[in-house]
Design an enzyme around this catalytic site. Sequence first.
Site, PDB file in Angstrom:
ATOM      1  CG  HIS A 298      -0.301  43.352  26.192  1.00 48.59           C
ATOM      2  ND1 HIS A 298       0.921  42.935  25.699  1.00 48.59           N
ATOM      3  CD2 HIS A 298      -0.644  44.433  25.434  1.00 48.59           C
ATOM      4  CE1 HIS A 298       1.305  43.725  24.712  1.00 48.59           C
ATOM      5  NE2 HIS A 298       0.368  44.646  24.527  1.00 48.59           N
TER       6      HIS A 298
ATOM      7  CD  GLU B  44      -0.263  49.047  19.127  1.00 54.35           C
ATOM      8  OE1 GLU B  44       0.004  49.320  20.322  1.00 54.35           O
ATOM      9  OE2 GLU B  44      -0.928  48.047  18.802  1.00 54.35           O
TER      10      GLU B  44
ATOM     11  CG  ASP C 241       3.386  48.849  21.767  1.00 51.70           C
ATOM     12  OD1 ASP C 241       4.207  48.759  22.692  1.00 51.70           O
ATOM     13  OD2 ASP C 241       2.611  47.934  21.463  1.00 51.70           O
TER      14      ASP C 241
END
Length: 247
Positions: free
Chosen positions: A43, A145, A171
């Site tokens: 990310h 996740e 998530d």
Amino acid sequence: MTLAGRVRAGEAVLGAFIKTPAHAVAEVMGRAGLDFAIIDAEHAPFGPVGVDAVVLGATCAGLPCLVRPPGHEPGFINTCLDLGAAGILAPHVADPDAARALVAAVKYSAGERGYSPSTRAGGYGGRADHRALADEESALWCQIEDAAALSRLDDIAAVEGVDCLFLGRVDLALSLGVARPDDPKMVEAIAAVAAAAKRAGKALGVYVGDPAEIAAFRERGATVIVCGSDQSWLMAQGRSIRAALTN
């Protein structure tokens, strides 16, 4: 003892994400007394050059760095480990096949990871027994996740070479279709991950945005705690100073 050894021994360790591709950030975080950091290549804008710089800065402060790659691509994982990363936090591990493929990308013993002793990890050719030491020292943490992973937790945890089941609560909540961390579905999922890790004798890890959450997750058996990131630390401190001036 290495970070991987400490985690396998059940020692509690504290880390944070690094989202800024700058060597000084890692060096400062190491001076802050963290046990490890995680370079967030999933990310944040990290390629091999950014990972290289941050690992070098972390090394100056004696701070082990894992990398969270954007996926499970073996070539990028190999590059990160060659640069001296202490391990991989793999995102979206939903089944044991994915876990086994990740072990093959991380461990030379699986016979698939490309080998060169001329890397930073290999002491630029000067580290004796590099292959065996690398397999012992390189950590693999699997991020849970996805709702699909919840029915395969014991199978994932049982894969040899997986050191930690790491809760990715944001998530996971999205995958479960819930909006609140205290939703019964999330509470049940967290308990299931914790129980699977305990049954397999593997570490339980979790990201928390607020240090106030640490005690509750320690009571659930979590020994790998990631709290915030360089960005969130800066934001929190800036807001605190702003509030002090305003008040």
